[in-house]
Enzyme design. Sequence first.
Site, PDB file in Angstrom:
ATOM      1  CG  ASN A 188      54.713 103.980  68.415  1.00 61.76           C
ATOM      2  OD1 ASN A 188      55.383 102.981  68.615  1.00 61.76           O
ATOM      3  ND2 ASN A 188      53.629 103.971  67.655  1.00 61.76           N
TER       4      ASN A 188
ATOM      5  CG  HIS B 175      86.244 125.002  31.260  1.00 65.66           C
ATOM      6  ND1 HIS B 175      85.085 124.337  30.995  1.00 65.66           N
ATOM      7  CD2 HIS B 175      85.926 126.335  31.187  1.00 65.66           C
ATOM      8  CE1 HIS B 175      84.109 125.183  30.761  1.00 65.66           C
ATOM      9  NE2 HIS B 175      84.583 126.403  30.881  1.00 65.66           N
TER      10      HIS B 175
ATOM     11  CB  SER C 294     105.047 105.430  47.356  1.00 61.32           C
ATOM     12  OG  SER C 294     105.257 104.309  46.520  1.00 61.32           O
TER      13      SER C 294
ATOM     14  CE  LYS D 250     103.273 109.924  44.881  1.00 60.61           C
ATOM     15  NZ  LYS D 250     102.542 108.661  44.612  1.00 60.61           N
TER      16      LYS D 250
ATOM     17  CG  ASN E  56     101.081 109.608  48.339  1.00 60.65           C
ATOM     18  OD1 ASN E  56     101.518 110.175  47.347  1.00 60.65           O
ATOM     19  ND2 ASN E  56     101.327 108.328  48.600  1.00 60.65           N
TER      20      ASN E  56
ATOM     21  CD  GLU F  76      94.789 111.182  47.653  1.00 60.01           C
ATOM     22  OE1 GLU F  76      95.399 111.489  46.622  1.00 60.01           O
ATOM     23  OE2 GLU F  76      95.054 110.156  48.321  1.00 60.01           O
TER      24      GLU F  76
ATOM     25  CE1 TYR G 218      58.409 103.343  64.875  1.00 62.85           C
ATOM     26  CE2 TYR G 218      57.269 101.240  65.096  1.00 62.85           C
ATOM     27  CZ  TYR G 218      58.440 101.976  65.051  1.00 62.85           C
ATOM     28  OH  TYR G 218      59.646 101.343  65.184  1.00 62.85           O
TER      29      TYR G 218
END
Length: 440
Positions: A109, A155, A277, A283, A285, A290, A317
């Site tokens: 332990n 916003h 892509s 593209k 990316n 991400e 434990y």
Amino acid sequence: MKIWEKGIAVDKKIEQFTVGHDRELDLYLAKFDVQASKAQANMLAKVGLISEAENQQLQQGLGELAAEVETGTFTIGEEFEDVHSKIEYYLTEKYGDAGKKIHTARSRNDQVLTAIQLFLKDYTEQISTKILALAEVLLQKAEAHKNDLLPGYTHFQAAMPSSFGLWFSAYAEHLLLDLALFEAAHKVADQNPLGSGAGFGSSFPIDREMTTREMGFGSVAVSAVGAQMLRGKTEKTLAFAIAGAAGTLGKLAYDLVLYNSQDLGFVNLPKEFTTGSSIMPHKKNPDVFELVRGHANRLQALPNDIILATSNLPSGYHRDFQLLKELLFGPMLQFADLLDMLLFALPEIQIKEGVIEQAKYDPIFSVENINQLIIAGVPFRDAYQQVGRAVEDGSYVPHREFQTTHLGSIHNLGLAEIAAKVQRWREESALFSAGKGPGL
């Protein structure tokens, strides 16, 4: 091959289930179990429970194991239950009775708990070095682009003028706040539980202060019962630290995904940092950010996993604690990887100049129009309505010339003040007292 074996065979299916992934995960603990075993052997010799000759044998064998761990040749075969039984077996095979004595006045332990405490303490030191380095990168970018304005958003609406200096420095300062959580986790991990045994101490005259000094712990976890209660608490505290910093990294990554889009176009990623892509050849990316965002979101669930695994357990434990390795060790390494990726990618981010000069951002200067009217003596509410009507009827002409003066604003970023905070962390926090560089 088991520390607790008494000559009774365990059903193979039961054994496989109870061992779980310990053999793989315990490789992270090997260095620290060796370190704790060295301190244990020295203490046993000092109090007369083993001879000095036996201690020298144990130190030699543990040094050999430490070298294997350092070179990556240390393994835990299927014949062993965990790293602890592998180490004791190695010492017993090589030195006979001396190896059998290493476990005197120690339970599995407190042995496991001590290795975990040392591991998590070391992790907080290494990861905090990375976090501080990332804060410094962000401050460097803030200084380099302090005069490059960009629209600030609320916003998802263009709101008021901001700057890259303000944006970069914001994340630098928040990483310092995240360090406070890692400092708390470090303090919890910096308690020595060795000598608490199975949770009730030992009748041998052990010296817990000695092992505390030898292992570099800040203090002893005094109560034997309380020492065992560190299992779960230390992991939970670290989980909250990782989740807090992951929230900062996820927000940073999300901003960069937006800023890299064609609609905003505030930053450019080097072409070699992007993916393409399969059908759209134009593209580029920002997958790297991400994925940082996605991993950071997952890491913010980590405290919940730890809480659910341990929340209904009494003191003492319980084998449930074994699950904490699976729940925590992988995310710990994942978080370190995110920091490494950002340390690599952020210096290469290219900032587009003059984006705020586009006509579509004219409305974000409306507050400056209001401020000019206030300076001319118009009450705020009247000025607000007057500019609002101008925006609506098309007569609004933006007042683009403005100057901020207060600390933490566009033209007074306070970078020196934030840099001073970084320096104070380096000088005053126990996280950096060991002077370690990133090694994860």
